[in-house]
Write an enzyme that holds these catalytic residues in place. Structure first.
Site, short mmCIF file in Angstrom:
data_model
loop_
_atom_site.label_atom_id
_atom_site.label_comp_id
_atom_site.label_asym_id
_atom_site.label_seq_id
_atom_site.Cartn_x
_atom_site.Cartn_y
_atom_site.Cartn_z
N CYS A 173 28.58 -16.52 -43.21
CA CYS A 173 29.18 -17.51 -42.89
C CYS A 173 29.97 -18.10 -44.27
O CYS A 173 29.38 -17.63 -45.24
CB CYS A 173 28.27 -18.63 -42.61
SG CYS A 173 27.18 -18.28 -41.02
N ARG B 243 34.55 -14.13 -43.91
CA ARG B 243 32.96 -14.01 -44.20
C ARG B 243 32.24 -14.27 -42.55
O ARG B 243 31.05 -13.96 -42.54
CB ARG B 243 32.59 -15.18 -44.92
CG ARG B 243 33.08 -15.02 -46.42
CD ARG B 243 32.63 -16.25 -47.08
NE ARG B 243 31.26 -16.09 -47.45
CZ ARG B 243 30.56 -15.58 -48.37
NH1 ARG B 243 31.45 -15.00 -49.24
NH2 ARG B 243 29.25 -15.28 -48.51
N TRP C 14 29.02 -17.14 -38.67
CA TRP C 14 28.64 -15.76 -38.07
C TRP C 14 27.29 -15.93 -37.70
O TRP C 14 26.40 -16.19 -38.51
CB TRP C 14 28.51 -14.74 -39.36
CG TRP C 14 28.54 -13.22 -38.85
CD1 TRP C 14 29.36 -12.13 -38.56
CD2 TRP C 14 27.04 -12.53 -38.77
NE1 TRP C 14 28.76 -11.41 -37.99
CE2 TRP C 14 27.34 -11.09 -38.21
CE3 TRP C 14 25.89 -12.83 -38.98
CZ2 TRP C 14 26.50 -10.24 -38.06
CZ3 TRP C 14 24.82 -12.01 -38.66
CH2 TRP C 14 25.14 -10.63 -38.52
N ASN D 18 24.72 -21.61 -44.85
CA ASN D 18 25.08 -20.02 -44.63
C ASN D 18 23.52 -19.30 -45.21
O ASN D 18 23.11 -19.84 -46.24
CB ASN D 18 25.87 -19.77 -45.67
CG ASN D 18 26.08 -18.15 -45.94
OD1 ASN D 18 25.71 -17.47 -45.10
ND2 ASN D 18 26.65 -17.68 -46.94
N GLY D 19 23.25 -18.68 -44.17
CA GLY D 19 21.53 -18.34 -44.55
C GLY D 19 20.78 -18.10 -43.40
O GLY D 19 21.30 -18.30 -42.33
N GLU E 134 32.21 8.02 -44.20
CA GLU E 134 33.00 6.92 -44.43
C GLU E 134 34.21 6.89 -43.41
O GLU E 134 34.58 5.85 -42.89
CB GLU E 134 33.42 7.01 -45.87
CG GLU E 134 34.20 5.95 -46.49
CD GLU E 134 33.86 4.36 -46.25
OE1 GLU E 134 32.61 4.22 -45.98
OE2 GLU E 134 34.69 3.51 -46.36
N LYS F 120 34.81 3.91 -41.02
CA LYS F 120 36.06 3.20 -40.88
C LYS F 120 36.73 3.14 -39.51
O LYS F 120 37.19 1.98 -38.73
CB LYS F 120 37.06 3.77 -41.69
CG LYS F 120 37.58 3.23 -42.90
CD LYS F 120 37.26 2.10 -43.89
CE LYS F 120 35.60 1.76 -43.83
NZ LYS F 120 35.11 1.39 -44.96
N GLU G 239 34.26 0.94 -36.91
CA GLU G 239 34.12 -0.73 -37.25
C GLU G 239 35.48 -1.35 -36.75
O GLU G 239 35.51 -2.56 -36.62
CB GLU G 239 33.84 -0.98 -38.54
CG GLU G 239 34.72 -0.61 -39.61
CD GLU G 239 34.13 -0.83 -41.27
OE1 GLU G 239 33.62 -1.90 -41.20
OE2 GLU G 239 34.43 -0.23 -42.24
N HIS H 275 23.50 22.17 -35.13
CA HIS H 275 22.11 21.94 -34.82
C HIS H 275 22.21 20.83 -34.09
O HIS H 275 21.34 20.19 -33.81
CB HIS H 275 21.43 21.62 -36.24
CG HIS H 275 21.35 22.72 -37.23
ND1 HIS H 275 20.66 23.61 -37.09
CD2 HIS H 275 22.14 22.81 -38.54
CE1 HIS H 275 20.99 24.41 -38.16
NE2 HIS H 275 21.73 24.13 -38.79
N LYS I 190 32.22 -10.04 -43.78
CA LYS I 190 32.53 -9.36 -45.00
C LYS I 190 31.37 -9.25 -45.83
O LYS I 190 31.02 -8.34 -46.49
CB LYS I 190 33.72 -9.96 -45.57
CG LYS I 190 34.16 -9.47 -46.94
CD LYS I 190 34.77 -8.18 -46.72
CE LYS I 190 35.02 -7.35 -47.93
NZ LYS I 190 35.58 -5.90 -47.63
C1 F6R Z 1 32.17 -1.19 -44.14
C2 F6R Z 1 31.85 -2.44 -45.00
C3 F6R Z 1 30.29 -2.70 -45.02
C4 F6R Z 1 29.95 -3.00 -46.52
C5 F6R Z 1 28.29 -3.23 -46.45
C6 F6R Z 1 27.87 -3.63 -47.96
O1 F6R Z 1 33.72 -1.13 -44.23
O2 F6R Z 1 32.40 -2.97 -45.66
O3 F6R Z 1 29.58 -1.50 -44.38
O4 F6R Z 1 30.22 -1.74 -47.32
O5 F6R Z 1 28.05 -4.40 -45.74
O6 F6R Z 1 28.47 -4.55 -48.44
P1 F6R Z 1 28.63 -4.86 -50.00
O7 F6R Z 1 29.17 -3.68 -50.69
O8 F6R Z 1 29.43 -6.19 -50.16
O9 F6R Z 1 27.14 -4.76 -50.51
#
Ligand code: F6R
Length: 622
Positions: free
Chosen positions: A2, A27, A83, A109-110, A495, A499, A502, A518, A617
């Site tokens: 949040c 966020r 969130w 937030n938490g 990765e 990408k 998500e 496998h 985020k």
């Molecule tokens: C994917 C993404 C997440 C973050 C993960 C860790 O695009 O952004 O998988 O990489 O939540 O976040 P940080 O790097 O902020 O610890």
């Protein structure tokens, strides 16, 4: 997760709050709300009813529509973008939450972990609740403590928090005391902006930067009273006085705006030549033939003696950690383990004297990564942080570290932060390899030249965007996709799949290319796009064989190959070329086409690219 925001001062409060929420929306974006106090009412009783509260399920725009023509006035207000953790995203569960008497409003937030027990006892004492959230319990607890008398809001918040287990960044306002806000933090970030006769409160600096560069980062278990009359006072929960340390923000406003791009994600993909150049600046000293990194150079003996490196991170940062495993093995010859922070923190890992834990985190606030480093630190490890957000919790709790200098990353899908992490980790491995005598001058010089050339090579890659868009058009309706690579390109495959899933919600998996035999090879048919990374590196011939296996089963292949390649290219239905570089640096290039591809597929599918569903985020809850 949040985002929280607050303001005290002479500006019209609502626009500051709304703009702050828009800046923080990345966020969390399932509901939002604001509370404003201190409107033009005179008597205390009237003020008690003067908590002007608006909240709404949905985006901040839904809140704006809900507020409509109302013009809540006052000098003090708080806002929240949510969130959901406890309770579905709906109007009632949106923050701010009110006390039973309607006098207090609180944003959080938490997670309050022991909220259930507290709620039960409050119910027994006659409290009733409107929402399913853990947060509402806290505001009732503060209300009860205040009602006991002999205590102001500042103290009541400290007493309430001493009963709480969990993580929080909170802000509380009291309609009968309209010139103050009380805030507190534990394991969730909180920044205070100090202006001229005005104060800002936020989860991160983005809502503050356009008003002031002077900030105070609240530390864990600190509670602050911000008052228009008396200024800022900080105490710990245990009543110890804390002297606020004012720090200067280095972020510029342009960095947090879209700058003409349709989405932050696209802007951030295109920023990579600059962000990598920033990351290298001052560290790659071609003139001196060396790499300098203060975080290592202050601990050269420790790195020389290190027996083992454990890397912790989540999501994309964990993928950067996987690249680092190859880098450290190739250049520094130190055994490396790469761990999901969420698993590592609940294991009973063997940590020996001389072990170094590298925590990788864009936000520097990820709850699992933070908990992992706390546990490792307690067991005697040295913590090296690789973070993007300056002043973040992980960067402050680490014993040493290196910032990635990618600049603010607002798009939820990580792009430029990943390549900046890999850049820092490459520098780290080379510097440590040099210190340990594993990298000689010729190798170091070659790698430094290759690193310096990366920004220009990414420019070349970005100029192929139209071609990537065409490929995106051909595959945007696919329900599934596989991403395959080997060696340094195995993490790139993971990765790439992350990408795509998500932001487009297309199911995608990444594997080491040889692993498909496998199991996953059973998935291959003419409807399944297979994204191969087949650059000309140590694994090239092997990857080409894996491509043959897929081709023989009718799979449609999209291959990222080295410029001028013919062998792998001949097996593919579509080809994206990347410039040649050292094997160890290939991920910095081969990742970029997948970022663009995911972006364009998501746009074609009309997804919310910057704020994909269910995500946030900064994952500040475990
Ligand atoms: C994917 C993404 C997440 C973050 C993960 C860790 O695009 O952004 O998988 O990489 O939540 O976040 P940080 O790097 O902020 O610890």
């Amino acid at each position: 997760m949040c985002g929280i925001v607050g303001y005290l001062g002479e500006r019209p409060v609502m626009p500051v709050l709304i703009k702050g929420l828009q800046r923080l929306e990345y966020r969390g974006y399932d509901s939002s709300g604001i509370a404003i106090v201190g409107g033009p009412t005179s008597s205390t009783e009237a003020r008690a009813n003067a908590l002007q509260l608006f909240k709404r399920k949905g985006k901040v725009q839904d809140l704006i529509d809900h507020i409509g023509g109302a013009k809540p006035e006052g000098k003090v207000g708080i806002g929240h973008t949510r969130w959901a953790t406890h309770g579905a995203p709906n109007d009632l569960n949106a923050h701010p939450h009110r006390s039973g008497n309607g006098r207090l409003a609180l944003i959080h937030n938490g997670i309050i972990e022991n909220y259930h027990a507290i709620k039960e006892s409050l119910i027994q004492r006659g409290h009733t609740f409107e929402s399913d959230t853990d947060t509402e319990v806290l505001v009732h607890l503060i209300e009860e403590i205040l009602a006991g008398g002999d205590c102001d809001l500042f103290k009541a918040v400290r007493l309430a928090l001493s009963e709480v287990d969990g993580a929080y960044a909170i802000a509380v306002v009291d309609a009968t005391s309209p010139g103050e806000v009380v805030v507190a933090r534990k394991s969730s970030p909180l920044v205070l902006g100090i202006g001229d006769g005005e104060y800002f409160i936020a989860s991160d600096a983005t809502p503050i930067v356009e008003y002031t560069k002077n900030v105070v980062y609240l530390e864990d278990e600190e509670v602050a009273r911000i008052s228009l009359e008396d200024g800022l006072k900080i105490l710990t929960i245990n009543n110890n006085t804390v002297t606020p340390v004012i720090e200067a923000l280095e972020v510029e406003i342009e960095a947090i705006e879209k700058g003409g791009y349709e989405h932050f994600m696209l802007k951030e993909i295109h920023e990579q030549p600059r962000s990598i150049a920033d990351c290298l600046r001052g560290r790659v000293r071609l003139d001196h033939g060396k790499i300098t990194m203060a975080g290592i150079d202050d601990h050269t003996e420790m790195w020389t003696q290190a027996q083992r490196v454990i890397i912790v991170g989540c999501g994309t940062s964990w993928h950067a950690g996987l690249v680092a495993e190859y880098l450290f093995e190739d250049f520094a010859r130190i055994p490396v383990e790469v761990e999901y922070a969420s698993e590592f923190r609940y294991r009973n890992p063997v940590i020996n004297k001389g072990d170094i834990v590298i925590a990788i985190s864009q936000s520097g606030e990820t709850a699992d990564t933070l908990a992992a480093i706390r546990m490792a630190k307690e067991r005697g490890a040295h913590i090296f942080g690789v973070c993007n957000v300056v002043g973040s919790s992980i960067s402050r709790e680490a014993d040493s570290g290196a910032y990635t200098h990618a600049g603010p990353e607002i798009g939820v899908a990580s792009t430029k932060a990943f390549t900046a992490q890999v850049t820092v980790l490459a520098l780290l491995a080379l510097r440590v390899g040099w210190l340990r005598g594993e990298v000689d001058s010729a190798m170091l010089a070659r790698m430094m030249v290759e690193l310096q050339a990366i920004p220009d090579k990414i420019e070349v890659l970005l100029s192929q965007e139209e071609k990537v868009r065409e490929i995106a058009k051909a595959y945007c309706q696919a329900p599934n996709a596989l991403f395959l690579g080997r060696g340094y390109n195995f993490p790139v495959a993971l990765e790439g799949a992350l990408k795509l899933k998500e932001i487009s919600y297309i199911h995608a998996e990444g594997y080491p290319a040889a692993e498909i035999k496998h199991g996953p090879i059973a998935l291959i048919d003419e409807d399944m796009p297979i994204f191969f990374v087949a650059t000309q590196d140590a694994h090239y011939e092997k990857v080409v064989s894996n491509m043959q296996e897929v081709k023989a089963r009718g799979g449609r292949i999209i291959a990222v190959v080295t410029r001028g390649d013919t062998q792998a290219a001949a097996l593919a239905n579509h080809v994206i070329e990347v410039p040649k570089t050292a094997d160890a640096l290939v991920p910095l290039l081969s990742t970029v086409p997948f970022q663009l591809l995911s972006y364009h597929i998501a746009v074609m599918l009309e997804r919310n690219v910057d704020q994909p569903r269910n995500l946030a985020k900064s994952v500040t809850v475990e």
